[in-house]
Every structure is written in C-alpha cells, then in structure tokens.
Design a protein around this motif. Structure first.
Motif, PDB file in Angstrom:
ATOM      1  N   GLU A   1       0.309  -1.484  -0.257  1.00  0.00           N
ATOM      2  CA  GLU A   1       0.100   0.252  -0.131  1.00  0.00           C
ATOM      3  C   GLU A   1       1.190   1.576   0.203  1.00  0.00           C
ATOM      4  O   GLU A   1       0.649   2.430  -0.673  1.00  0.00           O
ATOM      5  N   ALA A   2       2.064   1.182   0.744  1.00  0.00           N
ATOM      6  CA  ALA A   2       3.130   2.747   0.143  1.00  0.00           C
ATOM      7  C   ALA A   2       3.415   2.551  -0.683  1.00  0.00           C
ATOM      8  O   ALA A   2       3.883   4.124  -1.456  1.00  0.00           O
ATOM      9  N   PHE A   3       3.976   1.740  -1.608  1.00  0.00           N
ATOM     10  CA  PHE A   3       3.635   1.675  -2.633  1.00  0.00           C
ATOM     11  C   PHE A   3       2.867   1.580  -3.809  1.00  0.00           C
ATOM     12  O   PHE A   3       3.677   3.049  -4.867  1.00  0.00           O
ATOM     13  N   ALA A   4       1.817   1.687  -3.702  1.00  0.00           N
ATOM     14  CA  ALA A   4       1.584   2.201  -5.320  1.00  0.00           C
ATOM     15  C   ALA A   4       1.635   3.168  -5.292  1.00  0.00           C
ATOM     16  O   ALA A   4       1.162   3.012  -6.373  1.00  0.00           O
ATOM     17  N   PRO A   5       1.247   4.338  -4.200  1.00  0.00           N
ATOM     18  CA  PRO A   5       0.879   6.128  -5.281  1.00  0.00           C
ATOM     19  C   PRO A   5       1.811   5.704  -5.637  1.00  0.00           C
ATOM     20  O   PRO A   5       2.088   7.001  -6.568  1.00  0.00           O
ATOM     21  N   ILE A   6       2.968   5.366  -5.595  1.00  0.00           N
ATOM     22  CA  ILE A   6       4.342   5.850  -5.672  1.00  0.00           C
ATOM     23  C   ILE A   6       4.474   5.275  -7.220  1.00  0.00           C
ATOM     24  O   ILE A   6       4.705   6.010  -7.870  1.00  0.00           O
ATOM     25  N   LEU A   7       4.279   4.173  -7.322  1.00  0.00           N
ATOM     26  CA  LEU A   7       4.598   2.761  -9.066  1.00  0.00           C
ATOM     27  C   LEU A   7       3.488   3.758  -9.614  1.00  0.00           C
ATOM     28  O   LEU A   7       3.498   3.591 -10.573  1.00  0.00           O
TER      29      LEU A   7
END
Length: 317
Positions: free
Chosen positions: A65-71
C-alpha cells in the motif's frame, strides 16, 4: 545501437538509512518521492531505486500500500526502470521486505547477498535532535541488530520475486557476497546478464579505499567473466569519489539521497537531481555517454514495463 560505452546511472531516491531529521531535502511522502524521482530521471538516471516511507513519521514502510501511489505515478510519468527494494530496512523480516516485488512484479528489484552488521549508530555522534521518536532508537538499534539475508532467505526470495520475470540488482557489500552470488550462479539459479551493485563504505561491509574498489572488481571479473554488469555506490561523503573510481574501472554508478545526503563539505545536497547531474558530468567528462532507459533494458536483459503489474497500483492508490 551499440551499448558498449553506455553507462547506467541508478538513483536511489530515499532509502532507509537516513532519518527525516538529518535533511529537509530527504523525500518522505509519496508526492515528494515521486517529484524527486522524476527530477532524477530527467537529469539522466535510467534506473530509479525505490523505497517507501510512512508519510507522517518518515519511518521506512515496506507495505504494498505504501508503494502503490509511488508506482502508479511514476509508471505513468517516466519510462525509467523502476527498481523496487527487497532490502527494506534492517529491522524488517525477509517476508515483509519482498511483498511489494511479489505484488507488482517490477522489471528490476534489489537482492542483498548476505547477512551482515549494518552499523548506523555512529550517526548519533553527528545528530542530537530528532523530530520523531523512532529515529534515535532506530539508529541505536543498529549496534546490536544483524541485517539478515541467510542462504535460505536469498534462495527463497529470488524464487518468489523472480517468478514473474523480475531480474535483480545484486547488492554486494563485501567480497564474500560475490562468492555467495557465484554459488547461486553455479547452481543455475541466476542467469546472465546479471547486475552486480558493489556497496562501499557502510559499517559492516567493505571500505571505500580505491584498493577495496579494485579488489571487488577483480574478484567479480574472475568469478563472472563477461556474464555480468558492474555498478558501484559509495556511502556518505565519498560517494562521487567512489563513482569516479568505478567509472575508471569500467563500471556503472549509483547515486542518490539514500546513499549520501551531502553535496560537498558542509553542504547538504538539495535533491536527487543535483546528484544525478554531478554523476552525469563525471560520465561525460570521461568521454562516455549515459544509457537511456531502453538501452538499460537491453544491457540488463529486462522484460519491459509492459510485463509488470504496475496497473495494480492504480487500483490501490
């Protein structure tokens, strides 16, 4: 097009070594990480090495969930290779660290090649005030903690993360890590071309003396011949000296605020872009050229952005 003189610049955007109180320029929120990564890509980084952090406290966060908006943002706004960490932070379990790679199946992911001491506590001699409660304990805890990457951990992580065609940036902090990689190559679990990232100057690993760098190169050449591509990173203020030495030995280079917060004596680096611009000047000053993202994919034998699962990030973000 020949890629023989093309240098891959990797930029490690935020990492898990430095804490937010150490620099106002360290990106923490997804928006800051994305903006900093885009600047690095525009300056010439063809690989973006990514960690995520809790946007409120800046603590390393290895959840999907932490990586999702970045990717989700980066996959739409740059064609640079998005390289997800499986190192996370030394305080995390291996199972926790590999979750984002299993979820998103990136083209490239880091893979640490051995358990080791990972001493961050000397930074307490330089910083006395912290904005968040976790920072001091995190640094002090590195005095007793071991960064775990057992042989079983590595084998299981490579199998789980490589199932979707992800290839690896093999992070080697000491000579023994090269021999560990050679062990897996000999068993047929790693196939060329493979990407070796030699790390210099962290407490617990090899030093950053030019002889250390040359020894790492000679050993890798003897073990792997023409089957690998080599890159170097220098931790801390020796970052660019290590980069220049690595370039002189035929290597690629990694820079970024994960590895070093400084742009010179007493001057904080203001952005990842600034570090990539300095690295690019080193490359071009030696009569070499910077690899584009597509050239990097060719050099490293990557599967291509279209074969990742980054579309899942848009559903999560």
């Amino acid at each position: 097009m020949s890629t023989s003189d093309k240098i891959i610049i990797t930029c490690a955007i935020t990492g898990s070594i430095h804490t937010p109180s150490m620099s106002p320029h360290l990106p923490v929120t997804p928006e800051e990480i994305v903006a900093s990564a885009l600047g690095a890509a525009e300056a010439g980084a063809s690989v973006l090495h990514l960690h995520a952090r809790d946007p409120q406290t800046g603590r390393p966060d290895q959840s999907a969930e932490a990586f999702a908006p970045i990717l989700a943002a980066l996959s739409q706004r740059t064609d640079a290779v998005l390289n997800l960490t499986t190192g996370g932070a030394p305080t995390m379990s291996v199972a926790e660290r590999i979750k984002p790679v299993i979820m998103f199946e990136p083209e490239l992911a880091s893979m640490n090649m051995g358990s080791m001491n990972f001493g961050l506590y000397p930074m307490l001699d330089r910083y006395s005030e912290f904005r968040h409660d976790w920072e001091r304990d995190y640094l002090e805890g590195s005095r007793a903690n071991i960064f775990r990457n057992s042989l079983a951990d590595i084998e299981q992580a490579m199998a789980a993360c490589g199932a979707g065609g992800t290839r690896f940036e093999f992070e080697c902090y000491d000579i023994g890590h090269l021999y560990t990689l050679a062990h897996f190559v000999g068993r047929g679990l790693v196939t060329p071309p493979f990407f070796v990232q030699s790390v210099f100057g962290l407490l617990g690993g090899i030093g950053n003396h030019p002889e250390d760098i040359a020894h790492m190169r000679r050993t890798a050449d003897r073990l792997f011949g023409a089957d690998y591509r080599w890159s170097v990173l220098g931790a801390g203020r020796h970052q660019m000296r290590v980069a220049a030495t690595g370039l002189s030995l035929g290597g690629n280079i990694r820079v970024g605020l994960e590895d070093n917060l400084w742009a010179g004596k007493g001057r904080l680096s203001v952005s990842n872009r600034e570090q990539v611009e300095t690295a690019r000047a080193l490359v071009e000053g030696m009569g070499l050229s910077v690899a584009t993202p597509d050239e990097t994919r060719e050099i490293l034998g990557l599967k291509g952005r279209e074969n990742t699962r980054f579309s899942a990030t848009r559903r999560m973000a």
